[in-house]
Design a protein around this motif. Sequence first.
Motif, PDB file in Angstrom:
ATOM      1  N   GLY A  38      -8.204   8.303   6.208  1.00  0.00           N
ATOM      2  CA  GLY A  38      -6.627   7.140   6.586  1.00  0.00           C
ATOM      3  C   GLY A  38      -6.603   5.852   6.291  1.00  0.00           C
ATOM      4  N   LYS A  65      -0.432   8.659  13.757  1.00  0.00           N
ATOM      5  CA  LYS A  65      -1.256   8.429  12.207  1.00  0.00           C
ATOM      6  C   LYS A  65      -0.504   7.351  11.298  1.00  0.00           C
ATOM      7  CE  LYS A  65      -2.565  12.286   9.492  1.00  0.00           C
ATOM      8  NZ  LYS A  65      -1.791  12.194   8.257  1.00  0.00           N
ATOM      9  N   LYS A  75       0.640  -1.185   0.268  1.00  0.00           N
ATOM     10  CA  LYS A  75      -0.138  -0.227  -0.038  1.00  0.00           C
ATOM     11  C   LYS A  75       0.725   1.395   0.190  1.00  0.00           C
ATOM     12  CE  LYS A  75      -1.712   2.863   2.223  1.00  0.00           C
ATOM     13  NZ  LYS A  75      -1.332   4.512   3.596  1.00  0.00           N
ATOM     14  N   ASP A 109      -4.367   2.538   4.689  1.00  0.00           N
ATOM     15  CA  ASP A 109      -3.720   1.419   5.534  1.00  0.00           C
ATOM     16  C   ASP A 109      -5.457  -0.163   6.024  1.00  0.00           C
ATOM     17  OD1 ASP A 109      -2.120   3.416   5.131  1.00  0.00           O
ATOM     18  OD2 ASP A 109      -2.924   3.830   7.423  1.00  0.00           O
TER      19      ASP A 109
HETATM   20 MG    MG Z   1      -2.729   7.250   6.215  1.00  0.00          MG
END
Ligand code: MG
Length: 437
Positions: free
Chosen positions: A191, A249, A5, A194
């Motif tokens: 986000g 993060k 990724k 992931d």
């Molecule tokens: Mg990220």
Amino acid sequence: MKVLKFGGTSVGSAAHMRRVADILVREGAGVVVLSAMSGTTDALQRIASFASAGGCDREVALLLAGLKRKYMRCVEELLVGRREEASRAVECALARVASQAASYAGEVSQRVIIAQGELLTTALFTLYLRERGCRAELLHAPAFVHGGEEARVDAVRLRSLAEVVADGGYAVTQGFICSGPDGMIDNLGRGGSDYSAALIGAALGADEVQIWTDIDGMHNNDPRYVEGTFPIRRMHFDEAAELAYFGAKILHPSTIQPCRERGIPVLLKNSMAPDAPGTLISGEEVGGPRYRAVAAKDGITVVRICSARMLMAYGFLRRVFEIFERYRTPIDMIATSEVAVSLTVDSDCRLTEIAAELALLGTVEVETGNSIVCLVGELEHARQGRAREVMEAAGDVPLKMISYGASRRSIALLTDTRYRTRLLRNLNEKLFAGYAE
Ligand code: MG
Ligand code: ADP
Ligand code: ASP
């Protein structure tokens, strides 16, 4: 089989995309999960907010023009033979954003708008891989990643990805986006790429999930607030999961769970420095220093319920928890005394209703603007002096709540957000000095 990724910064320009392709050539065949070019999702989200407010055509047009410049520049710098096809993809994605913004139909439009970043970035990158002579197939993630309360991957549909890789090619797909319970396009939250990679890796039974970003692995503290942090080379799944949940993060909070369940190692790597070792997260117990890392999560609200009825009574906490459950609001930290219970939540969207129901049980106080700072390490309760060491390291920072004893691996401290950075720095100075691996 590997799942790789690459985050927004890693694919943030033509030069960065070239570097990603170099990494892929080095790593060999695999499933490639991409985020949108950095800044895209923020811009798309702003477009959706302006569209929902109505009468902001100028702001929407400016943001669209900015995106067009960014993507057309990338096309020009990245592609030669397939430039026209790529330009058409840009026009088409931005036209879809414009039309959804013009006839904005609430959440459905919002989801379509913010999905365009990943759709466009993967389309351009696949064309580039082909131009370099690689075998690359683009697969539509919402066809096999389903969001909702519990995200899942359709293993049958995933076969097409596996076939491409078995054939020595790259199966490119979007992170972040999925199909929702209504079958329409949706996403896994900010986000979330992931998490997409972890879900796909787990469903495929991959040998490894690699998360490529802009830093050399998981650091021992948040580099955005603290100077002199250092990368940790090996971590246990549980440690990484706690850090991600409490604000590190570099990983979306849900990333570790699917990989831990299948025992699939997660490797965090730096796409700007591919030879740096990064961080390997696995089920192996890791020895070494007693304190591993610290993370902070902002936007925490404390709810305090005081009631004399709690004294010597049973069933009180159940009634409190039922209210949070009814409004599907998870609780992070909890502290109880004889006549009061304090809880923290990171979502205040149902708080008005929750507070109104809690008021039937006692006096309710709500305090916003807090941060949880979580220290992860070897915090075995039976050992003497651990709690004292941590409290002393916190120094002069006022602590509103402490959670110690629930897990052998962590201690969580709650403070007003204005003290968050000071607390992170104090812990770094006192507990990590001289520990760099
Ligand atoms: Mg990220
Ligand atoms: P991507 O776009 O690749 O998903 P993110 O911005 O989501 O990247 O995550 C990487 C960033 O996370 C780093 O640049 C760093 O500033 C931040 N970060 C916060 N806490 C940590 C930590 N403990 N270790 C490493 N990076 C961290
Ligand atoms: N592009 C999405 C975001 O900015 C998803 C991700 O980057 O993981 O939140």
